[in-house]
Design a protein around this motif. Structure first.
Motif, mmCIF file in Angstrom:
data_model
loop_
_atom_site.group_PDB
_atom_site.id
_atom_site.type_symbol
_atom_site.label_atom_id
_atom_site.label_comp_id
_atom_site.label_asym_id
_atom_site.label_seq_id
_atom_site.Cartn_x
_atom_site.Cartn_y
_atom_site.Cartn_z
ATOM 1 N N HIS A 247 40.874 37.292 36.683
ATOM 2 C CA HIS A 247 40.436 36.508 37.838
ATOM 3 C C HIS A 247 41.467 35.438 38.177
ATOM 4 O O HIS A 247 41.734 35.172 39.364
ATOM 5 N N SER A 250 44.281 36.889 40.170
ATOM 6 C CA SER A 250 43.874 37.122 41.557
ATOM 7 C C SER A 250 43.926 35.829 42.366
ATOM 8 O O SER A 250 44.418 35.799 43.503
ATOM 9 N N LEU A 251 43.440 34.733 41.772
ATOM 10 C CA LEU A 251 43.459 33.442 42.470
ATOM 11 C C LEU A 251 44.892 32.949 42.669
ATOM 12 O O LEU A 251 45.216 32.354 43.710
ATOM 13 N N ARG A 253 47.476 34.739 43.134
ATOM 14 C CA ARG A 253 48.130 35.552 44.153
ATOM 15 C C ARG A 253 47.563 35.319 45.551
ATOM 16 O O ARG A 253 48.303 35.341 46.546
ATOM 17 N N TYR A 254 46.252 35.118 45.634
ATOM 18 C CA TYR A 254 45.607 35.142 46.949
ATOM 19 C C TYR A 254 44.956 33.825 47.366
ATOM 20 O O TYR A 254 44.275 33.776 48.388
ATOM 21 N N SER A 255 45.170 32.762 46.609
ATOM 22 C CA SER A 255 44.642 31.454 47.014
ATOM 23 C C SER A 255 45.727 30.401 46.845
ATOM 24 O O SER A 255 46.767 30.647 46.221
ATOM 25 N N THR A 256 45.473 29.233 47.407
ATOM 26 C CA THR A 256 46.390 28.098 47.239
ATOM 27 C C THR A 256 45.796 27.061 46.294
ATOM 28 O O THR A 256 46.278 25.932 46.236
ATOM 29 N N ASP A 257 44.760 27.443 45.549
ATOM 30 C CA ASP A 257 44.120 26.512 44.615
ATOM 31 C C ASP A 257 45.112 26.060 43.551
ATOM 32 O O ASP A 257 46.014 26.809 43.148
ATOM 33 N N SER A 261 42.416 23.702 39.194
ATOM 34 C CA SER A 261 41.207 24.269 39.784
ATOM 35 C C SER A 261 40.974 25.705 39.301
ATOM 36 O O SER A 261 39.841 26.094 38.982
ATOM 37 N N ILE A 262 42.041 26.473 39.245
ATOM 38 C CA ILE A 262 41.920 27.862 38.793
ATOM 39 C C ILE A 262 41.458 27.914 37.350
ATOM 40 O O ILE A 262 40.598 28.730 36.980
ATOM 41 N N GLN A 265 37.761 27.295 37.370
ATOM 42 C CA GLN A 265 37.011 28.408 37.956
ATOM 43 C C GLN A 265 36.932 29.621 37.032
ATOM 44 O O GLN A 265 36.019 30.435 37.134
ATOM 45 N N ARG A 290 52.809 32.975 40.116
ATOM 46 C CA ARG A 290 52.514 32.796 41.553
ATOM 47 C C ARG A 290 53.769 32.964 42.374
ATOM 48 O O ARG A 290 53.740 33.574 43.463
#
Length: 293
Positions: A247, A250-251, A253-257, A261-262, A265, A290
């Motif tokens: 997970h 995935s974050l 690669r596909y989020s700016t968190d 934060s990651i 989560q 990233r």
């Protein structure tokens, strides 16, 4: 790759076999064929091997006989299949009253032992009925045909077919009822373990401990640890970590968190611990991962 094809007839049997000589590249990278063919017994005879660095899949097409392996003597009927590690030694003999026809392939490869370990960890038997499922003999025929042809990529095609063969064997065995582990009903225990794994995959971001998971499953912690590894070939803690890292990737690669934060989560206690675990598994930091994506 080179190979030799032999059509053999003796007083005891007739056979059509390919003996392969894999290339250095195949030895390093592929599952590769050592020998494949079809044998028809004309009268009873014992085929015996010991300390052979090979893995054998054979299937009975017609007739019957017996196989001895790891101290067991098992009768084989049409549609029965055998999957064994030949380093342990084995012998098989056709019935005098109903001589058999077999299809077989000997193979090996860099990952062959790992595949067989996966098979044995799941307590699958060395012989089993295919219920006349045609996939295994068809794959052996395809392997034999591929080895008979001088194609540029024959070894790659054989690698794919051998991988399909191992997967098919596992799929067939998976559909059979497994032996009952000591101290519990096999079907009930497996249901609990599958449910627990699904729970981990949907609650990995929460605080999970062996004690809490054992309480949830109504299984003692030490029994749970042992049986979970037998069932899935990995530990509970490794499964939790893999879910969290999957997970996290995935974050990344596909989020700016942010990394902090990651980490939160995905169930990691601190960003520092997340970075440490990520680096150990991926050989790079989350930030480096990233950037390459």
């Amino acid at each position: 790759m080179s190979q030799n094809r032999f059509m053999e007839t003796s007083p005891s049997s007739s056979a059509d076999r390919i003996i392969a000589n894999p290339s250095d590249y195949a030895l390093r990278h592929y599952l590769y064929v050592q020998e494949a063919g079809t044998l028809t017994s004309l009268r009873p005879h014992i085929s015996q091997r010991a300390s052979l660095d090979s893995f054998l899949c054979l299937v009975v097409i017609k007739g019957c006989g017996t196989i001895r392996y790891n101290g067991n003597c098992t009768k084989l009927l049409p549609g029965d299949c055998v999957f064994i590690d030949c380093r342990n030694g084995y012998s098989h003999e056709s019935s005098p009253d109903d001589p058999w026809t077999l299809k077989w392939v000997h193979f090996n490869g860099r990952e062959a032992g790992e595949y067989y370990d996966l098979y044995t960890r799941n307590h699958y038997p060395f012989s089993f009925s295919t219920d006349h499922d045609s996939r295994i003999p068809e794959l052996i025929d395809a392997i034999h045909a591929t080895q008979s042809e001088s194609q540029t990529h024959s070894e790659l095609y054989s690698h794919r077919l051998l991988t399909d063969l191992v997967c098919t064997i596992i799929q067939i065995c998976e559909s059979r009822e497994r032996p009952t582990p000591a101290g519990a009903s096999g079907s009930d225990l497996r249901i609990k373990l599958v449910q627990l794994r699904e729970y981990i995959r949907t609650h990995f971001a929460e605080e999970l401990s062996l004690d809490s998971l054992a309480d949830r499953s109504y299984i003692s912690k030490y029994h749970l640890v042992r049986e979970y590894r037998k069932e899935f070939g990995t530990t509970i803690l490794s499964d939790i970590t893999n879910c969290r890292l999957s997970h996290a990737k995935s974050l990344l690669r596909y989020s700016t968190d942010s990394v902090e934060s990651i980490a939160s989560q995905c169930g990691f206690a601190t960003a520092g611990y997340f970075i440490k675990v990520f680096r150990r598994h991926e050989k790079m930091t989350p930030g480096q991962y990233r950037n390459i994506w």
